[in-house]
Design a protein around this motif. Structure first.
Motif, PDB file in Angstrom:
ATOM      1  N   GLN A   1     -39.236 -79.230  20.016  1.00 10.87           N
ATOM      2  CA  GLN A   1     -39.631 -79.968  21.388  1.00 10.87           C
ATOM      3  C   GLN A   1     -41.076 -79.900  21.813  1.00 10.87           C
ATOM      4  N   SER A   2     -42.130 -79.865  21.042  1.00 12.18           N
ATOM      5  CA  SER A   2     -43.203 -79.650  21.236  1.00 12.18           C
ATOM      6  C   SER A   2     -43.457 -78.414  22.063  1.00 12.18           C
ATOM      7  N   ASP A   3     -42.661 -77.316  22.143  1.00  7.14           N
ATOM      8  CA  ASP A   3     -42.728 -76.178  22.879  1.00  7.14           C
ATOM      9  C   ASP A   3     -43.383 -74.855  22.207  1.00  7.14           C
ATOM     10  N   VAL A   4     -44.315 -74.265  22.058  1.00  8.38           N
ATOM     11  CA  VAL A   4     -44.942 -73.109  21.354  1.00  8.38           C
ATOM     12  C   VAL A   4     -43.797 -72.240  21.499  1.00  8.38           C
ATOM     13  N   ASN A   5     -43.563 -71.909  22.752  1.00 10.32           N
ATOM     14  CA  ASN A   5     -42.708 -70.422  22.611  1.00 10.32           C
ATOM     15  C   ASN A   5     -41.184 -70.675  21.957  1.00 10.32           C
ATOM     16  N   LEU A   6     -40.642 -71.760  22.205  1.00 10.43           N
ATOM     17  CA  LEU A   6     -39.517 -72.125  21.514  1.00 10.43           C
ATOM     18  C   LEU A   6     -39.713 -72.074  20.004  1.00 10.43           C
ATOM     19  N   SER A   7     -40.796 -72.766  19.663  1.00  7.88           N
ATOM     20  CA  SER A   7     -41.111 -72.515  17.994  1.00  7.88           C
ATOM     21  C   SER A   7     -41.089 -71.385  17.476  1.00  7.88           C
ATOM     22  N   VAL A   8     -41.659 -70.486  18.116  1.00  5.93           N
ATOM     23  CA  VAL A   8     -41.737 -68.889  17.937  1.00  5.93           C
ATOM     24  C   VAL A   8     -40.618 -68.369  17.812  1.00  5.93           C
ATOM     25  N   ARG A   9     -39.712 -68.502  18.548  1.00  7.02           N
ATOM     26  CA  ARG A   9     -38.075 -68.065  18.671  1.00  7.02           C
ATOM     27  C   ARG A   9     -37.372 -68.754  17.482  1.00  7.02           C
ATOM     28  N   GLN A  10     -37.724 -70.134  17.093  1.00 13.45           N
ATOM     29  CA  GLN A  10     -36.966 -70.637  16.096  1.00 13.45           C
ATOM     30  C   GLN A  10     -37.300 -70.203  14.861  1.00 13.45           C
ATOM     31  N   TYR A  11     -38.471 -69.916  14.559  1.00 14.87           N
ATOM     32  CA  TYR A  11     -39.161 -69.134  13.478  1.00 14.87           C
ATOM     33  C   TYR A  11     -38.348 -67.758  13.180  1.00 14.87           C
ATOM     34  N   VAL A  12     -38.307 -67.049  14.233  1.00 15.67           N
ATOM     35  CA  VAL A  12     -37.524 -65.804  14.099  1.00 15.67           C
ATOM     36  C   VAL A  12     -36.131 -65.980  13.741  1.00 15.67           C
ATOM     37  N   GLN A  13     -35.506 -67.017  14.525  1.00 13.22           N
ATOM     38  CA  GLN A  13     -34.163 -67.406  14.120  1.00 13.22           C
ATOM     39  C   GLN A  13     -33.978 -67.581  12.623  1.00 13.22           C
ATOM     40  N   LEU A  14     -34.958 -68.485  12.026  1.00 13.36           N
ATOM     41  CA  LEU A  14     -34.970 -68.952  10.720  1.00 13.36           C
ATOM     42  C   LEU A  14     -34.957 -67.490   9.719  1.00 13.36           C
ATOM     43  N   VAL A  15     -35.903 -66.805   9.896  1.00 11.85           N
ATOM     44  CA  VAL A  15     -35.965 -65.640   9.042  1.00 11.85           C
ATOM     45  C   VAL A  15     -35.103 -64.570   9.326  1.00 11.85           C
ATOM     46  N   SER A  16     -34.628 -64.301  10.608  1.00 12.02           N
ATOM     47  CA  SER A  16     -33.911 -63.180  10.617  1.00 12.02           C
ATOM     48  C   SER A  16     -32.229 -63.499  10.606  1.00 12.02           C
ATOM     49  N   SER A  17     -32.076 -64.621  11.188  1.00 10.75           N
ATOM     50  CA  SER A  17     -30.538 -64.627  11.386  1.00 10.75           C
ATOM     51  C   SER A  17     -30.167 -65.884  10.117  1.00 10.75           C
ATOM     52  N   ASP A  18     -30.766 -66.898   9.971  1.00 13.32           N
ATOM     53  CA  ASP A  18     -30.429 -67.836   9.106  1.00 13.32           C
ATOM     54  C   ASP A  18     -30.921 -67.680   7.550  1.00 13.32           C
ATOM     55  N   LYS A  19     -31.742 -66.399   7.574  1.00 15.06           N
ATOM     56  CA  LYS A  19     -31.920 -65.917   6.267  1.00 15.06           C
ATOM     57  C   LYS A  19     -32.826 -67.056   5.489  1.00 15.06           C
TER      58      LYS A  19
END
Lengths: 315, 401
Positions: free
Chosen positions: B80-98
């Motif tokens: 959503q063009s939100d930097v903070n959200l994008s950082v969280r989503q990358y952490v999600q991709l790496v840590s929980s979506d594996k």
């Protein structure tokens, strides 16, 4: 404040301390963001909630805290705590410098004067070579989410304890008196200018530390992200949603809104911003005085509480 | 304190809502891209390019690791063009979506923050959306990029100018004040100095201001040979319009970092777009050979057939990021992040975007293609040699047919 809520709050804090050992990495990211936003809402509450002076410029202090940490760490390779101190010094100086002239303005004029602050400071910073101009600064990378979480939690507890003290102290009574009738407060012997400036300085202090923590955590900052104008709106909404001028209202408001935003953003991404807007519109219509007021109101009057609000809004 | 308990409950709910099992024979690639919000217009290039490339590679049999064949799976989240959200989503991709590997978002400020996640978790990220040199000066090991550095945008242009007759001697440098264009201006100043040209006018303007009268009158009275301009597309359009209405004629040359290669630019300006020089890191040219699509022009055709709009260098750069992973995974013969990271660093292959080879810092080394609009058509003019004859010097506004 009755002793029971305080005891429960203490238990919740103790439980929250142990969250890092249970939560997933994603959860930690969310929790740190949510805690920092709660600090912003709570800090805003000191001035906005108690004196009724609505500031749309608090992100200027956040940005200065951010830059304090970044300049100390990236430019001079000093430890983090020095960065926090530098951020505090910058923010407090700024609060004094702008507070003394503009806190003489009342009502909407104060709000208007604060609107341009963040943009102006952003423009100044982007021309300072020591602040990395418009390119920004890169802080050392550290993988310590637990530390950032505990720091944020600690800051929030400290900020809330300050608000608790304010709400019970003579100082806080003075602030409320200013909100209700500034002229009358002056007549009663309250030095309104000093009171308002102290409130702004306290608010700036906590906001700046939140900025410093965020800067080190995210590890890259530039003027656009540090002096983000949307942050101003968010902290005001969160504090007002929860209940301005109360001790726990801003906390609850910011946690609930953060959680709703996060849930919407991850489940129905495209409509998230729209739905978030609807939540706020509904909140303003049905509970304009915040959650804290609603709880009491519903207990006393049931559903009539909402009807009364609608009538008062002349809808 | 019932309120705090509610909040805690909400937190717990969130924690439970993210989990995804990873299948045996797929390689998961994750990205958080701007699909909504202010940057969505450019973000779509990345989503569409990633998706198209993944489909094509899977249709061709997937990726070979040793003697086993893997299919690619793409996880795209909307930041959503939100930097903070994008950082969280990358952490999600790496840590929980594996996810196994990371693709990048659009824009330098996003790439700067998101690449820290890649570095923290030591998962390779290849990103085609951020050109800022800052991304690569932090000593990170796990971030690679397919956009050439902002500092060098004018390198090929200045190189060309020295070979033309008459070579310009004095230059007006006009750049926006955002971080990307400040980098361009900084690099260009250095390049001009090395080339022995004088910067007669050096002006920054506020990004998005759209008002150039005072800068243009300074340029006019200084009588410079060339104008080098850097900024965003709407400002470029305004600059040209105001150049014409104020009759500002540099003696030989003017060029823009953006706008010139797009069809919108030509249709907005009509005949006034002629002679303008510009640059792009990619053109859908048949000379760019590719393993999956044959060449870049066929990629461009397939892309516009599928999505209904023309790909530009963003899309090609995004496609190259995927090709890099496939190349590196097959070279490494393993899905181990470290082995793949080392293979990416040694990349050396032809793609539909460019010849892919990363510098020591992880950023691609790639000259910009100088382009010019000649009679309403976009013509590539120069890379390290003249490709087509430039229309040079640019005639004054009053002397055009």
């Amino acid at each position: 404040m009755r002793p029971l809520p305080l005891a429960i709050a203490a238990v919740v804090v103790v439980l929250l301390v142990f969250v890092p050992w249970l939560a997933s990495d994603v959860m930690m990211q969310f929790a740190i963001d949510a805690l920092l936003l709660a600090v912003l809402a709570q800090a805003w509450n000191i001035l906005g909630g108690f004196t009724g002076y609505v500031s749309f410029g608090n992100s200027v202090f956040y940005g200065l805290g951010t830059y304090g940490a970044a300049i100390a760490m990236a430019q001079f390779h000093l430890p983090f705590w020095v960065g926090i101190l530098l951020g505090i010094v910058l923010a407090v100086l700024c609060a004094l410098l702008i507070g003394i002239p503009i806190l003489r303005l009342r009502g909407p004029y104060f709000a208007i004067a604060t609107l341009g602050l963040a943009a102006a400071m952003g423009a100044i910073v982007s021309n300072l070579p020591i602040a990395g101009s418009n390119i920004g600064l890169v802080l050392p990378l550290i993988r310590a989410d637990t530390m950032f979480y505990e720091l944020s939690l600690g800051l929030l507890v400290l900020c809330t304890l300050t608000v608790l003290w304010v709400s019970k102290s003579r100082f806080g009574m003075g602030l409320v008196a200013i909100r209700e009738d500034e002229d009358a407060a002056g007549t009663m012997g309250i030095n309104t200018t000093v009171f308002k400036i102290v409130a702004l300085v306290l608010s700036a202090l906590f906001t700046a530390v939140a900025g410093s923590i965020h800067a080190y955590w995210i590890s890259f900052i530039d003027p656009a992200s540090a002096f983000d104008p949307t942050l101003n709106v968010r902290m005001v909404i969160m504090a007002v949603f929860g209940g301005p001028g109360t001790v726990f209202g801003p906390l609850v408001g910011s946690f609930i809104l953060s959680a709703i935003y996060e849930y919407l953003a991850s489940s129905i991404s495209t409509a998230a911003a729209l739905l978030f807007g609807i939540v706020i519109v509904l909140a303003v219509i049905f509970m304009p005085r915040g959650l804290a007021n609603m709880i009491g109101g519903v207990r006393a009057r049931g559903p009539r509480y909402f009807l009364q609000n609608i009538r008062e809004n002349r809808l | 304190m019932r309120h705090s308990m509610t909040a805690l409950g909400a937190l717990a709910l969130l924690a439970a809502s993210t989990s995804l099992a990873s299948a045996e024979d797929t390689i998961k690639l994750g990205a958080s891209v701007q699909l909504t919000g202010p940057s969505a217009n450019t973000g779509r290039y990345y989503r569409d390019a990633y998706q198209m490339m993944v489909d094509k590679i899977n249709a061709a049999g997937g990726v070979k690791v040793g003697d086993k064949s893997y299919k690619l799976q793409l996880d795209i989240l909307d930041n959503q063009s939100d930097v903070n959200l994008s950082v969280r989503q990358y952490v999600q991709l790496v840590s929980s979506d594996k996810v196994n590997f990371l693709l990048g978002p659009f824009a330098s400020n996003f790439a700067l923050n998101d690449s820290s996640v890649a570095e923290k978790y030591q998962v390779p990220m290849v990103q085609g959306g951020g050109a800022s040199t800052e991304i690569y000066t932090r000593g990170y090991k796990y971030i690679f990029g397919t956009l050439p550095p902002a500092d060098d945008y004018y390198a090929s242009t200045i190189d060309m100018l020295q070979k033309l007759d008459p070579a310009p001697k004095t230059v007006a440098l006009v750049a926006a004040d955002d971080s990307f264009d400040v980098s361009v201006a900084k690099g260009t100043r250095k390049l001009l100095k090395e080339a022995g040209m004088t910067v007669a006018i050096d002006q920054a303007f506020r990004d998005g201001a759209g008002e150039f009268a005072s800068i243009l009158s300074q340029i006019k009275s200084a009588g410079v040979d060339a104008i080098l301009w850097s900024g965003h597309e709407t400002d470029a359009l305004n600059f040209i319009r105001q150049m014409k209405s104020l009759n500002v004629d540099p003696k030989t040359f003017y060029s823009f970092t953006v706008g010139v290669p797009t069809a919108d630019f030509r249709s907005a300006l009509g005949g006034d777009a002629n002679y303008a020089f510009g640059m792009t890191s990619w053109l859908p040219d048949e000379s760019l050979k590719d393993k999956w699509y044959g060449d870049a022009s066929q990629f461009a055709k397939a892309y516009s057939d599928k999505y209904g709009y023309q790909p530009d260098y963003h899309a090609a750069s995004g496609a190259a990021d995927l090709e890099t992973f496939v190349y590196a995974i097959e070279k490494a013969g393993s899905l181990d992040p470290k082995a793949v990271r080392d293979a990416i660093a040694k990349s050396d292959f032809d793609s539909l975007y460019a010849h892919i080879k990363y510098g020591e810092n992880g950023q691609i080394v790639l000259p910009q293609i100088v382009v010019q609009i000649q009679d309403g058509k976009l013509v590539p003019v120069y890379t390290d040699k003249i490709l087509n004859k430039p229309q040079y010097p640019i005639p004054a506004w009053g002397k055009r047919g």
